[in-house]
Design a protein around this motif. Sequence first.
Motif, PDB file in Angstrom:
ATOM      1  N   GLU A 359      11.665 -19.049 -57.693  1.00  0.00           N
ATOM      2  CA  GLU A 359      12.114 -20.325 -58.230  1.00  0.00           C
ATOM      3  C   GLU A 359      13.264 -20.895 -57.419  1.00  0.00           C
ATOM      4  OE1 GLU A 359      13.013 -19.628 -62.294  1.00  0.00           O
ATOM      5  OE2 GLU A 359      10.929 -19.754 -62.954  1.00  0.00           O
ATOM      6  N   ARG A 360      14.058 -20.017 -56.798  1.00  0.00           N
ATOM      7  CA  ARG A 360      15.202 -20.483 -56.031  1.00  0.00           C
ATOM      8  C   ARG A 360      14.845 -20.770 -54.575  1.00  0.00           C
ATOM      9  NH1 ARG A 360      19.832 -16.177 -58.130  1.00  0.00           N
ATOM     10  NH2 ARG A 360      19.681 -16.694 -60.328  1.00  0.00           N
ATOM     11  N   SER A 361      13.613 -20.473 -54.215  1.00  0.00           N
ATOM     12  CA  SER A 361      13.218 -20.643 -52.819  1.00  0.00           C
ATOM     13  C   SER A 361      13.325 -22.108 -52.414  1.00  0.00           C
ATOM     14  CB  SER A 361      11.793 -20.143 -52.605  1.00  0.00           C
ATOM     15  OG  SER A 361      10.891 -20.925 -53.344  1.00  0.00           O
ATOM     16  N   ARG A 372      14.658 -25.853 -56.569  1.00  0.00           N
ATOM     17  CA  ARG A 372      14.468 -26.046 -58.000  1.00  0.00           C
ATOM     18  C   ARG A 372      13.260 -25.240 -58.425  1.00  0.00           C
ATOM     19  NH1 ARG A 372      13.926 -30.541 -55.590  1.00  0.00           N
ATOM     20  NH2 ARG A 372      15.673 -31.526 -56.641  1.00  0.00           N
ATOM     21  N   PRO A 373      13.142 -24.908 -59.695  1.00  0.00           N
ATOM     22  CA  PRO A 373      11.984 -24.117 -60.135  1.00  0.00           C
ATOM     23  C   PRO A 373      10.702 -24.916 -60.057  1.00  0.00           C
ATOM     24  CG  PRO A 373      13.292 -24.832 -62.016  1.00  0.00           C
ATOM     25  CD  PRO A 373      14.083 -25.188 -60.792  1.00  0.00           C
ATOM     26  N   GLU A 374       9.629 -24.227 -59.745  1.00  0.00           N
ATOM     27  CA  GLU A 374       8.296 -24.815 -59.813  1.00  0.00           C
ATOM     28  C   GLU A 374       7.478 -24.012 -60.812  1.00  0.00           C
ATOM     29  OE1 GLU A 374       6.140 -25.885 -56.421  1.00  0.00           O
ATOM     30  OE2 GLU A 374       7.880 -26.580 -55.274  1.00  0.00           O
ATOM     31  N   TYR A 375       6.628 -24.710 -61.558  1.00  0.00           N
ATOM     32  CA  TYR A 375       5.911 -24.107 -62.674  1.00  0.00           C
ATOM     33  C   TYR A 375       4.421 -24.001 -62.369  1.00  0.00           C
ATOM     34  CZ  TYR A 375      10.213 -24.920 -65.261  1.00  0.00           C
ATOM     35  OH  TYR A 375      11.521 -24.910 -65.686  1.00  0.00           O
ATOM     36  N   ALA A 376       3.782 -23.110 -63.109  1.00  0.00           N
ATOM     37  CA  ALA A 376       2.342 -22.942 -62.965  1.00  0.00           C
ATOM     38  C   ALA A 376       1.575 -23.995 -63.772  1.00  0.00           C
ATOM     39  CB  ALA A 376       1.930 -21.539 -63.412  1.00  0.00           C
ATOM     40  N   MET A 393      10.349 -36.920 -60.273  1.00  0.00           N
ATOM     41  CA  MET A 393      11.129 -35.764 -60.726  1.00  0.00           C
ATOM     42  C   MET A 393      10.200 -34.645 -61.211  1.00  0.00           C
ATOM     43  SD  MET A 393      14.117 -35.700 -63.673  1.00  0.00           S
ATOM     44  CE  MET A 393      13.081 -36.534 -64.882  1.00  0.00           C
ATOM     45  N   LEU A 394       9.183 -35.012 -61.994  1.00  0.00           N
ATOM     46  CA  LEU A 394       8.244 -34.009 -62.478  1.00  0.00           C
ATOM     47  C   LEU A 394       7.394 -33.453 -61.341  1.00  0.00           C
ATOM     48  CD1 LEU A 394       6.949 -35.534 -65.829  1.00  0.00           C
ATOM     49  CD2 LEU A 394       8.416 -33.545 -65.526  1.00  0.00           C
ATOM     50  N   GLY A 395       6.992 -34.312 -60.409  1.00  0.00           N
ATOM     51  CA  GLY A 395       6.132 -33.866 -59.323  1.00  0.00           C
ATOM     52  C   GLY A 395       6.752 -32.758 -58.498  1.00  0.00           C
ATOM     53  N   ARG A 396       8.063 -32.769 -58.337  1.00  0.00           N
ATOM     54  CA  ARG A 396       8.729 -31.722 -57.568  1.00  0.00           C
ATOM     55  C   ARG A 396       8.642 -30.361 -58.247  1.00  0.00           C
ATOM     56  NH1 ARG A 396      12.658 -35.999 -57.254  1.00  0.00           N
ATOM     57  NH2 ARG A 396      12.433 -37.029 -55.251  1.00  0.00           N
ATOM     58  N   ARG A 397       8.423 -30.366 -59.541  1.00  0.00           N
ATOM     59  CA  ARG A 397       8.368 -29.107 -60.283  1.00  0.00           C
ATOM     60  C   ARG A 397       6.944 -28.593 -60.466  1.00  0.00           C
ATOM     61  NH1 ARG A 397      12.664 -31.881 -60.959  1.00  0.00           N
ATOM     62  NH2 ARG A 397      14.626 -30.903 -61.586  1.00  0.00           N
ATOM     63  N   GLY A 398       5.973 -29.342 -59.962  1.00  0.00           N
ATOM     64  CA  GLY A 398       4.598 -28.928 -60.170  1.00  0.00           C
ATOM     65  C   GLY A 398       3.703 -29.166 -58.979  1.00  0.00           C
ATOM     66  N   LEU A 428       0.543 -35.688 -59.669  1.00  0.00           N
ATOM     67  CA  LEU A 428      -0.534 -34.770 -60.040  1.00  0.00           C
ATOM     68  C   LEU A 428      -1.282 -34.226 -58.833  1.00  0.00           C
ATOM     69  CD1 LEU A 428      -2.115 -36.531 -63.148  1.00  0.00           C
ATOM     70  CD2 LEU A 428      -0.268 -34.865 -63.044  1.00  0.00           C
ATOM     71  N   GLY A 429      -0.985 -34.738 -57.644  1.00  0.00           N
ATOM     72  CA  GLY A 429      -1.611 -34.179 -56.470  1.00  0.00           C
ATOM     73  C   GLY A 429      -2.529 -35.103 -55.740  1.00  0.00           C
ATOM     74  N   GLY A 430      -2.577 -36.387 -56.115  1.00  0.00           N
ATOM     75  CA  GLY A 430      -3.449 -37.323 -55.420  1.00  0.00           C
ATOM     76  C   GLY A 430      -3.009 -37.566 -53.992  1.00  0.00           C
TER      77      GLY A 430
END
Length: 618
Positions: A359-361, A372-376, A393-398, A428-430
């Motif tokens: 998460e700290r990478s 920042r943390p990234e989630y599954a 902001m959300l995209g950076r975490r996913g 979302l990855g588009g």
Amino acid sequence: MRDIVATIQREQDEVIRAPADGTVLVRGAPGTGKTAVALHRVAYLLFRHRQRFGSRGVLVVGPNPRFTSYIERVLPSLGEGSADLRSLGDLVDGVAASVHDDPALARVKGAEAMTNVLRRAVADQAPGAPGELRVVFKGVVVALDRGRLDRIRADVHRRSRGSVNAARGRAAEALLDAVGPVHEHRRAGGGGGSRGRRGRVVERDPGRRRARVPRREQGGTSGDGSPREKFDGRVREQRAFTDFLVAWWPLRTPLDVLRSLGDAERLRRAAGRDVPREDVPALAASWAEGPLSYQDAALLDELDALLGSPPRPSRRRRAPAADDPFVVDGVNILTGEEVADESWEPEMEELTTSIERLERSRRVDDGVVEERPEYAHIVVDEAQDLSPMQWRMLGRRGRQASWTIVEDPAQSAWEDLDAARAAMESALGGERRGRGRPRKRAPRARHEYELTTNYRNSTEIAAVSARVLAEALPDARPARAVRTSGIDPVVDLVPESDLATAARAAAEDLLHRVEGTIGVIVPLALDSGGQATLFDGTPWDDAERARLAADLPERVQVLDVLEAKGLEFDAAVIVAPETVAAQSPRGLRVLYVAVSRATQRLTVLTADPEWRAKLLDG
């Protein structure tokens, strides 16, 4: 919510058990159980795919802290308590935003054009940065003026593809590149008192004959290096150079940069053509003082991505810091290395798991370095309200996450739905957006569902919300309510000056009629620049709300229409619907959300006879 959790229906179960890969998009009107279904899906995914989703975690994002407090009592009842629950205001570590901007400010702050504004703000000199560099080499003073320094700064930012804070070393090299040719000029026989190439000012040191230059200023580097290497080494060691570098290229925090834009002149430079000039004063005032807003949290996250972290400190046994001109306050200003003297001994260090280290990478995207943390898996509730900056902001975490998106476009409080949709697709990855042209990603699977049955509202309350929906979106189709209570909503006509008293009386009356929660939902409190106020011209601020709620039990909550997003109450009192409808271009949609919060009893207080007729008669 309680009833749906206990009695999941077939159309909801299809969403819960949808494939784990890609994106699940759930649409539905108020009361159709979207949130309950999303939480069930979290529990299902963690139960069926614990190793996959439990390793990097599941993030559930709601519109405000009231919402996350509301749902954190639901997941444990489903046998799951490991998901990370955040609101849009506390998604960034160290930030706790709790207020909404007025609609005009929110529109500016949330637009994707703010990325350009923030990039310029980061590239601008920090407040208080020196405007001239002066160093001494063999009795000659070499000075760089403000214009030359600005060009160097711009060039470093243009060439840097990473953390601005970590670029201080590159900035030092650029400064040396600017003053270094002076050495060649002297070797070629150039005299003092001249202006060198590239705008460098070269002059004789007036104190040269009276006193020898201290060794620290002359530099202590020796050896067989080239003349240029000797020059660079000696300039680097000068305290004048290191002190200048610390002040000229400081390690800044996102909040430092955002607050600096409270200076209207600085903001105008950063705004360029991306912010209308007439919006600059209000925007600057919002950052100069006062609490952070939900939109500000997304801007701080963007700044954090632009600034990045400084070079990671590593402790080494080195010569005492007092003898090292590169060391300022125990840290090497060029490398970021934390320096200890010879007496330093190893200390206990924090143990971390591989997950925490992951998460700290540091990850690089959009030309910036991030940590920042990234989630599954990420669940986004009330997604129709997110601005483009919040989607970033959300995209950076996913980046590698699967998603569950819960929305109802008819409830949207965000004005530019097309821009928000494009930002959502990117998150979302588009595509990956950064400097230059967008880079397409491989398409991800998408599964879309629509929930059509309203389990929350009685048919009597649903009829009122349907009339508001018809005003907001004439072509929209409301969900089908299946429960009749026999209790008609109350719509009372009240003079505007008596609305506060009437709201209090209505709440006290409902305390005797329902055993559960009561929501008193009021318009937004706009500042002096807003169009609508409440209660005889007094803005509906925290003090007014506290006065209304005074001495009432905890099960009565007084909140504004945006805070009511995603919540439900056994009874609700809606105050001044005409004011809510007039406060923004999406005011009717916001009102539609408010009148659909109640499960049993609804009371509406209005000072407008036309609105009373609309709500009662359609």
